[in-house]
Design a protein around this motif. Structure first.
Motif, PDB file in Angstrom:
ATOM      1  N   ASP A   1       0.828  -1.209   0.000  1.00 13.96           N
ATOM      2  CA  ASP A   1       0.000   0.000   0.000  1.00 13.96           C
ATOM      3  C   ASP A   1       0.860   1.255   0.000  1.00 13.96           C
ATOM      4  O   ASP A   1       0.615   2.198  -0.774  1.00 13.96           O
ATOM      5  CB  ASP A   1      -0.923   0.009   1.219  1.00 13.96           C
TER       6      ASP A   1
ATOM      7  N   LYS B   1      -7.771   3.365   2.829  1.00 12.95           N
ATOM      8  CA  LYS B   1      -7.868   2.003   2.307  1.00 12.95           C
ATOM      9  C   LYS B   1      -7.827   1.021   3.482  1.00 12.95           C
ATOM     10  O   LYS B   1      -6.980   1.140   4.369  1.00 12.95           O
ATOM     11  CB  LYS B   1      -6.692   1.711   1.355  1.00 12.95           C
TER      12      LYS B   1
ATOM     13  N   GLY C   1      -7.423  -2.939   4.521  1.00 10.08           N
ATOM     14  CA  GLY C   1      -6.987  -4.236   4.038  1.00 10.08           C
ATOM     15  C   GLY C   1      -7.325  -5.328   5.039  1.00 10.08           C
ATOM     16  O   GLY C   1      -8.439  -5.393   5.556  1.00 10.08           O
TER      17      GLY C   1
ATOM     18  N   CYS D   1     -12.595  -0.356   0.899  1.00 11.46           N
ATOM     19  CA  CYS D   1     -12.445  -1.550   1.734  1.00 11.46           C
ATOM     20  C   CYS D   1     -12.127  -2.763   0.869  1.00 11.46           C
ATOM     21  O   CYS D   1     -12.951  -3.193   0.064  1.00 11.46           O
ATOM     22  CB  CYS D   1     -13.727  -1.784   2.531  1.00 11.46           C
ATOM     23  N   ASP D   2     -10.926  -3.283   1.037  1.00 16.40           N
ATOM     24  CA  ASP D   2     -10.532  -4.532   0.388  1.00 16.40           C
ATOM     25  C   ASP D   2     -10.669  -5.632   1.434  1.00 16.40           C
ATOM     26  O   ASP D   2      -9.801  -5.766   2.296  1.00 16.40           O
ATOM     27  CB  ASP D   2      -9.088  -4.438  -0.118  1.00 16.40           C
TER      28      ASP D   2
ATOM     29  N   VAL E   1      -9.860  -8.403   2.788  1.00 11.87           N
ATOM     30  CA  VAL E   1      -8.851  -9.449   2.623  1.00 11.87           C
ATOM     31  C   VAL E   1      -9.188 -10.632   3.519  1.00 11.87           C
ATOM     32  O   VAL E   1      -9.229 -10.509   4.744  1.00 11.87           O
ATOM     33  CB  VAL E   1      -7.449  -8.904   2.949  1.00 11.87           C
TER      34      VAL E   1
ATOM     35  N   THR F   1     -13.847  -3.950  -2.580  1.00 10.08           N
ATOM     36  CA  THR F   1     -13.146  -4.544  -3.724  1.00 10.08           C
ATOM     37  C   THR F   1     -12.845  -6.026  -3.498  1.00 10.08           C
ATOM     38  O   THR F   1     -11.688  -6.450  -3.554  1.00 10.08           O
ATOM     39  CB  THR F   1     -11.837  -3.784  -4.008  1.00 10.08           C
TER      40      THR F   1
ATOM     41  N   ASN G   1     -12.452 -10.090  -4.195  1.00  6.70           N
ATOM     42  CA  ASN G   1     -12.255 -10.974  -5.332  1.00  6.70           C
ATOM     43  C   ASN G   1     -13.357 -12.033  -5.325  1.00  6.70           C
ATOM     44  O   ASN G   1     -14.293 -11.967  -4.515  1.00  6.70           O
ATOM     45  CB  ASN G   1     -10.851 -11.590  -5.323  1.00  6.70           C
TER      46      ASN G   1
ATOM     47  N   LYS H   1     -13.639  -8.249  -8.292  1.00  5.85           N
ATOM     48  CA  LYS H   1     -12.527  -8.541  -9.192  1.00  5.85           C
ATOM     49  C   LYS H   1     -12.655  -9.968  -9.726  1.00  5.85           C
ATOM     50  O   LYS H   1     -12.781 -10.916  -8.967  1.00  5.85           O
ATOM     51  CB  LYS H   1     -11.205  -8.363  -8.437  1.00  5.85           C
TER      52      LYS H   1
ATOM     53  N   GLY I   1      -4.349  -7.641  -5.164  1.00 11.35           N
ATOM     54  CA  GLY I   1      -5.549  -7.041  -4.590  1.00 11.35           C
ATOM     55  C   GLY I   1      -5.234  -5.831  -3.735  1.00 11.35           C
ATOM     56  O   GLY I   1      -5.924  -4.797  -3.816  1.00 11.35           O
ATOM     57  N   CYS I   2      -4.202  -5.955  -2.907  1.00 15.61           N
ATOM     58  CA  CYS I   2      -3.775  -4.823  -2.077  1.00 15.61           C
ATOM     59  C   CYS I   2      -3.384  -3.639  -2.956  1.00 15.61           C
ATOM     60  O   CYS I   2      -3.730  -2.488  -2.675  1.00 15.61           O
ATOM     61  CB  CYS I   2      -2.574  -5.213  -1.213  1.00 15.61           C
TER      62      CYS I   2
ATOM     63  N   SER J   1      -6.538  -1.860  -4.699  1.00 11.31           N
ATOM     64  CA  SER J   1      -7.364  -1.049  -3.793  1.00 11.31           C
ATOM     65  C   SER J   1      -6.609   0.168  -3.284  1.00 11.31           C
ATOM     66  O   SER J   1      -7.188   1.255  -3.137  1.00 11.31           O
ATOM     67  CB  SER J   1      -7.876  -1.894  -2.624  1.00 11.31           C
TER      68      SER J   1
END
Length: 272
Positions: free
Chosen positions: A22, A76, A78, A103-104, A106, A136, A138, A175, A211-212, A215
């Motif tokens: 990030d 962001k 994670g 917001c990812d 994870v 975001t 997957n 994603k 992914g990180c 985002s």
């Protein structure tokens, strides 16, 4: 004024994902990066062997102390790791609103290692999603949030993106990298409708932290715009995907590790 973005995430000692990815992304895109640490991981390019969470109250202390002093244009999220950490972060976001929140969620590493338990998934679903401006996930993360089976087509991915939108976030980017095919197709769902964005799929082993990186690139581009809502998400997402595509294409040139190596966050700055 210098654009500032915040990442709230876990640490990756190998430098390809998490907080490290990030901050590299923020810097590569011309944004000053700040960071709140939620967990330590024992990990390399081959996988994750351990996770050591930071206590929720100290995550909250990091956040409040930072936001007392530094204006943040975009945030962001994670890997938050545990349900208490998710709820503490949600409480601070409700209090402070440090710019649009990307917001990812994870939950699973690129290597396939599960990073959070079901209580944390439930806390993300109930406490965090309604506070997010964009999520975001997957394919497997979207399925986990909806408690359903992973999508196997773009049509199913679109259905899941709309279902996630009904859980409260202002926008959803699912994603589609796990679907396979010549193109990597992502689905962006907002109250205004659904848009697809795609890039050619690259044959590369340098996929650690993708992914990180995506985002955090979205958050950086929002911060550069000043972080003022409403955000027009499609051009922001397309800009972030262009950055990630270039970083993915150059990742193997770094030659880091013996598993899934990192993308090249500084492809625009380093000679390869």
């Amino acid at each position: 004024m210098t654009a500032v973005a915040l990442t709230v995430a876990g640490s990756d000692p190998s430098g390809g994902a998490g907080i490290q990815a990030d901050l590299k992304t923020f810097s590569a895109l011309g944004v000053y990066g700040t960071a709140v640490l939620t967990a330590l991981t024992a990990q390399n390019t081959r996988g994750v062997t351990g996770v050591h969470p930071v206590p929720a109250e100290f995550v909250g202390a990091q956040l409040r102390t930072l936001l007392d002093d530094v204006p943040v244009q975009a945030t962001k999220l994670g890997m938050l790791g545990t349900a208490p950490v998710v709820r503490e972060v949600a409480a601070v976001l409700a209090e402070r609103r440090p710019g649009p929140v990307v917001c990812d969620p994870v939950m699973v590493a690129t290597s396939g290692d599960r990073l959070v338990d079901e209580d944390a998934v439930q806390a993300v679903r109930i406490d965090l999603l309604p506070l997010a401006d964009l999520i975001t996930p997957n394919v497997p993360e979207a399925a986990a949030l909806l408690d359903t089976t992973p999508a196997t087509s773009v049509a199913e991915l679109t259905e899941q993106a709309l279902a996630l939108l009904r859980l409260g976030p202002r926008a959803v980017l699912v994603k589609g990298g796990h679907l396979g095919g010549v193109l990597s197709v992502d689905v962006l769902a907002t109250p205004d409708g659904v848009r697809l964005t795609s890039r050619p799929r690259l044959d590369t082993s340098a996929t650690h932290g993708t992914g990180c990186t995506l985002s955090s690139a979205v958050a950086a581009l929002v911060a550069r715009q000043g972080g003022r809502p409403p955000v027009d998400w499609l051009p922001v997402v397309d800009g972030a995907r262009d950055y990630l595509q270039a970083a993915l294409a150059a990742g193997e040139s770094l030659g880091i590790g013996s598993g899934h190596g990192p993308v090249h966050h500084f492809i625009g700055w380093w000679k390869t």
